[in-house]
Design an enzyme around this catalytic site. Sequence first.
Site, PDB file in Angstrom:
ATOM      1  CG  HIS A 230      -1.992  -1.013   1.108  1.00  0.00           C
ATOM      2  ND1 HIS A 230      -3.046  -1.022   1.833  1.00  0.00           N
ATOM      3  CD2 HIS A 230      -2.174  -2.156   0.237  1.00  0.00           C
ATOM      4  CE1 HIS A 230      -3.824  -2.015   1.668  1.00  0.00           C
ATOM      5  NE2 HIS A 230      -3.357  -2.689   0.486  1.00  0.00           N
TER       6      HIS A 230
ATOM      7  CD  GLU B 222      -2.365   4.165   3.000  1.00  0.00           C
ATOM      8  OE1 GLU B 222      -3.609   4.381   3.275  1.00  0.00           O
ATOM      9  OE2 GLU B 222      -1.934   3.295   2.304  1.00  0.00           O
TER      10      GLU B 222
ATOM     11  CB  CYS C  96      -6.639  -0.560   5.142  1.00  0.00           C
ATOM     12  SG  CYS C  96      -4.931  -0.882   4.938  1.00  0.00           S
TER      13      CYS C  96
ATOM     14  CB  CYS D 221      -2.078   1.542   6.173  1.00  0.00           C
ATOM     15  SG  CYS D 221      -1.705   0.690   4.595  1.00  0.00           S
TER      16      CYS D 221
END
Length: 142
Positions: free
Chosen positions: A67, A69, A93, A96
């Site tokens: 992801h 992040e 999410c 993360c």
Amino acid sequence: MITKWDSRFLSLAKEVSSWSKDPSTKCGAVIVDNQRRVVGLGYNGFPRGMNDNGYEDRGHKLTYVVHAEANAILNAVAKVKGCTLYVWPIPACNECAKLIAQAGIERVVSLSPTQEQRIRWAGSFAAASIIFIECGIKEDRT
């Protein structure tokens, strides 16, 4: 409260998201210190060295993609403790959120999720919010 600087860094996260090769979901993240210096950038994509053919297979993609992040934290050129993370276009999410908390990031700014995103990722968003609240991470959405 969202400031003009928040809007600027969200725009930068939007630009970074365009670097993703994912044809359906392009995400970008920008980490900024308290002096408004960018210390980390990331977008969603397969790990370095991995063949990035496979975005069409949702299961494959969800299993292997890193992801935005996480990539921003991993690519940071300075310590991210006390920084603000800007995420485009989907809020963080739960996975993360755990990384954000462990890294010591103090604030997360993102867009409010769309109705479709709320339905699809409701559990993950709820868990992320719990993590942020319990870890004292401020969450602002536009």
